[in-house]
Design an enzyme around this catalytic site. Structure first.
Site, PDB file in Angstrom:
ATOM      1  N   SER A  15       0.814  -1.215   0.000  1.00 49.25           N
ATOM      2  CA  SER A  15       0.000   0.000   0.000  1.00 49.25           C
ATOM      3  C   SER A  15       0.850   1.270   0.000  1.00 49.25           C
ATOM      4  O   SER A  15       0.624   2.176  -0.819  1.00 49.25           O
ATOM      5  CB  SER A  15      -0.952  -0.006   1.196  1.00 49.25           C
ATOM      6  N   TRP A  16       1.851   1.373   0.868  1.00 47.71           N
ATOM      7  CA  TRP A  16       2.653   2.582   0.931  1.00 47.71           C
ATOM      8  C   TRP A  16       3.605   2.662  -0.266  1.00 47.71           C
ATOM      9  O   TRP A  16       3.828   3.739  -0.813  1.00 47.71           O
ATOM     10  CB  TRP A  16       3.396   2.638   2.250  1.00 47.71           C
ATOM     11  N   ARG A  36       6.456  -8.659  -5.936  1.00 41.55           N
ATOM     12  CA  ARG A  36       6.816 -10.069  -5.731  1.00 41.55           C
ATOM     13  C   ARG A  36       5.874 -10.993  -6.504  1.00 41.55           C
ATOM     14  O   ARG A  36       6.287 -12.015  -7.032  1.00 41.55           O
ATOM     15  CB  ARG A  36       6.758 -10.415  -4.244  1.00 41.55           C
ATOM     16  N   TYR A  53      -4.164  -3.968  -3.664  1.00 45.45           N
ATOM     17  CA  TYR A  53      -4.282  -2.938  -2.634  1.00 45.45           C
ATOM     18  C   TYR A  53      -5.229  -1.807  -3.004  1.00 45.45           C
ATOM     19  O   TYR A  53      -6.029  -1.373  -2.189  1.00 45.45           O
ATOM     20  CB  TYR A  53      -2.894  -2.377  -2.312  1.00 45.45           C
ATOM     21  N   GLY A 140       6.782  10.991   7.651  1.00 51.25           N
ATOM     22  CA  GLY A 140       5.809  12.044   7.905  1.00 51.25           C
ATOM     23  C   GLY A 140       4.419  11.469   8.039  1.00 51.25           C
ATOM     24  O   GLY A 140       4.227  10.249   8.002  1.00 51.25           O
ATOM     25  N   ALA A 144      -1.542   6.061   3.372  1.00 54.82           N
ATOM     26  CA  ALA A 144      -1.494   5.702   1.952  1.00 54.82           C
ATOM     27  C   ALA A 144      -2.820   5.928   1.238  1.00 54.82           C
ATOM     28  O   ALA A 144      -2.851   6.433   0.114  1.00 54.82           O
ATOM     29  CB  ALA A 144      -1.051   4.246   1.809  1.00 54.82           C
ATOM     30  N   LYS A 195       6.426   6.199  16.996  1.00 55.75           N
ATOM     31  CA  LYS A 195       5.005   6.567  16.875  1.00 55.75           C
ATOM     32  C   LYS A 195       4.138   5.346  16.619  1.00 55.75           C
ATOM     33  O   LYS A 195       2.958   5.321  17.014  1.00 55.75           O
ATOM     34  CB  LYS A 195       4.809   7.623  15.786  1.00 55.75           C
ATOM     35  N   THR A 252      -1.083   8.929  12.781  1.00 51.76           N
ATOM     36  CA  THR A 252      -1.147   7.492  13.033  1.00 51.76           C
ATOM     37  C   THR A 252      -2.017   7.166  14.242  1.00 51.76           C
ATOM     38  O   THR A 252      -2.694   6.138  14.263  1.00 51.76           O
ATOM     39  CB  THR A 252       0.274   6.932  13.250  1.00 51.76           C
ATOM     40  N   SER A 258      -4.954   3.876  10.119  1.00 50.44           N
ATOM     41  CA  SER A 258      -3.667   3.451  10.659  1.00 50.44           C
ATOM     42  C   SER A 258      -3.698   1.988  11.074  1.00 50.44           C
ATOM     43  O   SER A 258      -4.544   1.569  11.874  1.00 50.44           O
ATOM     44  CB  SER A 258      -3.307   4.312  11.870  1.00 50.44           C
ATOM     45  N   ARG A 259      -2.749   1.211  10.553  1.00 46.94           N
ATOM     46  CA  ARG A 259      -2.689  -0.209  10.905  1.00 46.94           C
ATOM     47  C   ARG A 259      -2.387  -0.407  12.386  1.00 46.94           C
ATOM     48  O   ARG A 259      -2.951  -1.283  13.045  1.00 46.94           O
ATOM     49  CB  ARG A 259      -1.609  -0.907  10.092  1.00 46.94           C
TER      50      ARG A 259
END
Length: 336
Positions: A15-16, A36, A53, A140, A144, A195, A252, A258-259
């Site tokens: 994703s990012w 991959r 994604y 920062g 995503a 963080k 985040t 945020s995961r």
């Protein structure tokens, strides 16, 4: 080097990585994403979408994909790494022979390597043998999904070589993505790593229904922990007051995208670590890095009570109620 001639290889197509690849392409760079899985590369090349994604977002035509690392790196000015921090060493060892003599490696990773306690940039220099001035980091408040939607965001590009930082800044500057430069690699990396651990704590508090005051307390004291550790390790404390510090921390800890916050929320609602891992599905760097961050703190004589409690909870050494009590029952002291 003209802006349009910049070539970037992005490893990999998560994703990012996909979001940063889109930013680079939107800024006019020629981008090759290393995936991959062949079906991801094929999807990007044939449908202009990442089916794994972001199947709903069209990608720019100057962004292509391949499963061949050598092809992705051929002629690359920048190698942008967005992979799990704990798999960086093994993966990069296989890719390193294909890195060109002038390629600058840019880390998007926000984790500390277990066992070694090394930051991503340190692992990169160790594995590749590249000098520090050819390794940069970007950090920062960069969720995503929002960036893929073209919503406004900013980040810090840190590198000991100011020219390299500026070149990458130019390569990823778009109307919706504003990069700033810095020489403080340590501060940027530690801000990003710590963080994630604090976001786990905020998620746990959210899952337990502890309220906004508790969230604000954890964010504020979490920033103090990150700043203490960064300063002890040679960073500029002011970096932690910027995008790579408080900016990333607020995003985040506040966003359901945020995961780490989501993982913590699962824990706060009573899930085990194993159950939360299955529910979150994607890599959650804070879970892997918490113990490593704590070891760094101990090695530098830095007190990090939130990180300490979260690490103990993740290793099932304390219960949820014990963790909450441990944070609130610490001896009162001056704020600093």
């Amino acid at each position: 080097m003209t802006h349009a001639s910049v070539r970037a290889a992005v490893f990999s197509a998560g994703s990012w990585g996909t979001a940063m690849a889109k930013v680079l392409a939107d800024a006019g760079s020629s981008v090759v994403v290393h995936a991959r899985r062949p079906e991801i590369a094929d999807g990007i090349n044939t449908t202009r979408r990442n089916p794994g994604y972001f199947p709903d977002v069209e990608l720019p035509s100057n962004l292509t994909a391949t499963t061949d690392p050598a092809a992705a790196l051929a002629g690359a000015d920048f190698l942008v790494l967005s992979i799990p921090a704990q798999s960086l060493r093994t993966s990069l060892a296989a890719w390193a022979p294909h890195i060109g003599p002038g390629t600058v490696v840019v880390s998007l990773m926000k984790g500390i390597e277990q066992h070694s306690g090394l930051r991503a940039s340190q692992v990169i220099t160790e594995v590749t043998g590249l000098p520090e001035h050819r390794v940069a980091v970007l950090s920062g408040p960069n969720l995503a999904r929002e960036i893929m939607a073209g919503q406004p965001a900013a980040a810090t590009v840190a590198c000991p070589d100011e020219d390299a930082a500026r070149r990458f800044q130019q390569a990823c500057h778009t109307p919706y993505f504003r990069p700033y430069t810095s020489a403080d690699v340590i501060g940027c990396e530690l801000g990003g790593a710590v963080k994630n651990v604090i976001a786990l704590a905020v998620g746990i508090a959210t899952g337990m229904g502890l309220g906004d005051n508790a969230t604000a307390m954890l964010i504020t004291r979490g920033l103090a922990e990150a700043t203490r550790l960064a300063a002890a390790m040679g960073a500029d404390p002011a970096t932690l007051a910027g995008l790579a510090g408080v900016g990333d921390l607020v995003a985040t800890c506040s966003s359901p995208l945020s995961r780490n916050r989501t993982f913590g929320t699962h824990l706060g609602k009573g899930m085990s670590v194993k159950e939360a891992t299955a529910a979150t599905r994607q890599t959650t760097e804070g879970v892997k890095s918490a113990a490593a961050v704590l070891e760094l703190a101990r090695a530098h004589g830095v007190e990090m009570p939130i990180t300490d409690v979260i690490s103990a909870l993740l290793h099932e050494q304390v219960t949820l109620d014990q963790a909450a009590a441990a944070l609130m029952q610490r001896p009162p002291k001056p704020e600093r």
